[in-house]
Design an enzyme around this catalytic site. Structure first.
Site, PDB file in Angstrom:
ATOM      1  N   LYS A   8       0.855  -1.211   0.000  1.00 35.81           N
ATOM      2  CA  LYS A   8       0.000   0.000   0.000  1.00 35.81           C
ATOM      3  C   LYS A   8       0.884   1.253   0.000  1.00 35.81           C
ATOM      4  O   LYS A   8       1.871   1.288  -0.730  1.00 35.81           O
ATOM      5  CB  LYS A   8      -0.979  -0.040   1.179  1.00 35.81           C
ATOM      6  N   GLU A  90      -9.566  -0.546  -1.658  1.00 36.94           N
ATOM      7  CA  GLU A  90      -9.209   0.851  -1.381  1.00 36.94           C
ATOM      8  C   GLU A  90      -9.309   1.698  -2.648  1.00 36.94           C
ATOM      9  O   GLU A  90      -9.620   2.888  -2.592  1.00 36.94           O
ATOM     10  CB  GLU A  90      -7.809   0.908  -0.737  1.00 36.94           C
ATOM     11  N   GLU A 157     -11.342 -10.500  -0.818  1.00 38.93           N
ATOM     12  CA  GLU A 157     -10.999  -9.726   0.373  1.00 38.93           C
ATOM     13  C   GLU A 157     -12.236  -8.991   0.879  1.00 38.93           C
ATOM     14  O   GLU A 157     -12.598  -7.934   0.324  1.00 38.93           O
ATOM     15  CB  GLU A 157      -9.938  -8.671   0.035  1.00 38.93           C
ATOM     16  N   GLY A 163      -7.492  -4.588   7.093  1.00 40.44           N
ATOM     17  CA  GLY A 163      -6.869  -3.645   8.025  1.00 40.44           C
ATOM     18  C   GLY A 163      -7.586  -3.507   9.356  1.00 40.44           C
ATOM     19  O   GLY A 163      -7.320  -2.588  10.119  1.00 40.44           O
ATOM     20  N   SER A 193      -6.738  -9.025   6.847  1.00 40.78           N
ATOM     21  CA  SER A 193      -6.211  -9.328   8.183  1.00 40.78           C
ATOM     22  C   SER A 193      -5.549 -10.700   8.316  1.00 40.78           C
ATOM     23  O   SER A 193      -5.630 -11.335   9.367  1.00 40.78           O
ATOM     24  CB  SER A 193      -7.300  -9.145   9.247  1.00 40.78           C
TER      25      SER A 193
HETATM   26  P1  PGA Z   1      -4.626  -6.272   5.459  1.00 45.29           P
HETATM   27  O1  PGA Z   1      -4.825  -5.798   3.952  1.00 45.29           O
HETATM   28  O2  PGA Z   1      -3.860  -7.559   5.411  1.00 45.29           O
HETATM   29  O3  PGA Z   1      -3.867  -5.157   6.131  1.00 45.29           O
HETATM   30  O4  PGA Z   1      -5.984  -6.470   6.039  1.00 45.29           O
HETATM   31  C1  PGA Z   1      -5.054  -6.725   2.935  1.00 45.29           C
HETATM   32  C2  PGA Z   1      -5.212  -6.029   1.627  1.00 45.29           C
HETATM   33  O5  PGA Z   1      -5.740  -4.902   1.591  1.00 45.29           O
HETATM   34  O6  PGA Z   1      -4.806  -6.557   0.576  1.00 45.29           O
END
Ligand code: PGA
Length: 235
Positions: A8, A90, A157, A163, A193
């Site tokens: 990210k 996102e 996801e 997150g 997560s």
């Molecule tokens: P995360 O993000 O592991 O921090 O939950 C996963 C992702 O957005 O691909």
């Protein structure tokens, strides 16, 4: 199995180089057979020489041109980048990318032969309506995507799991992956997560072919631990 790390908006160019170097050594020293892939920020894209695939978190569906703030094929070609993430929640929800735009990106990078990690996932209010509505929502996010594309990887996801430290139960993950498997032959990753503490349980599930990991993969040691968990499952 495929273990992908999505950095990210984290890590500099120097930190990415160091991460790549450290993970490459770990892979070589431990004979890791699982596939490692990282998505650094655009500023850290570079030519890397090793066993880890490097992909772009985003690019515009164009070779070059007047698209302020975007990068195109030309900037990826410079470093031999042939992998891209499309449809991350996102970008869908924070940056407002529409399904139409995502299909446009998908078609363009498919034409270029890229490996495309295409993300889908439902917000909490959709999940609360039950699995039938949830699966319908995911189907809509697959609308216009060529599911037979040979370099396609799907990442499921749930938006509410990204997150947050929350994950669906193992049964819930398996239910969705099994439903997806009926229409998708390619690898299906779980994301949201994933961390060292839950990787084994999630990766062991049927029709889970790997993981897309954000914060849980930012530390080299954690990412390497998850790689070796994937390897030990021998799927
Ligand atoms: P995360 O993000 O592991 O921090 O939950 C996963 C992702 O957005 O691909």
């Amino acid at each position: 199995m495929l273990i992908a790390a999505n950095f990210k908006t984290n890590k500099t160019r120097a930190q990415t180089r160091e991460y790549y170097r450290a993970v490459s050594s770990y892979i070589a020293e431990n004979n890791i057979a699982s596939e490692a892939m990282i998505f650094p920020p655009a500023t850290a894209l570079d030519s890397f020489d090793g066993a880890i695939s490097v992909g772009a978190q985003n690019a515009y569906a164009v070779e070059n041109g007047a698209f302020t703030g975007e990068i195109g094929l030309e900037q990826l070609d410079e470093f031999g980048i042939k992998t891209i993430l499309i449809g991350h929640s996102e970008r869908r929800h924070i940056l407002g990318e529409s399904q139409e735009l995502l299909v446009q990106k998908f078609d363009y990078f498919k034409e270029q032969g890229f490996t495309i990690v295409y993300c889908i996932g439902e917000p909490l209010e959709v999940r609360e309506e039950g699995s039938e509505v949830l699966i319908g929502y995911l189907d809509d996010q697959l609308e216009g995507i060529d599911l037979d594309y040979k370099n396609l990887v799907i990442a499921y996801e749930p938006v509410w799991a990204i997150g947050t430290g929350l994950t669906p139960s193992a049964d819930e993950v398996e239910l969705i992956h099994t439903a997806l498997r009926q229409k998708i032959e390619c690898k299906i990753l779980y994301g949201g997560s994933v961390k060292t503490a839950n990787a084994e349980e999630l990766l062991a599930l049927e029709n889970v072919d790997g993981a897309l990991i954000g914060s849980g993969a930012l530390k080299v040691d954690d990412y390497c631990t998850i790689l070796s968990i994937a390897d030990s499952l021998n799927k």
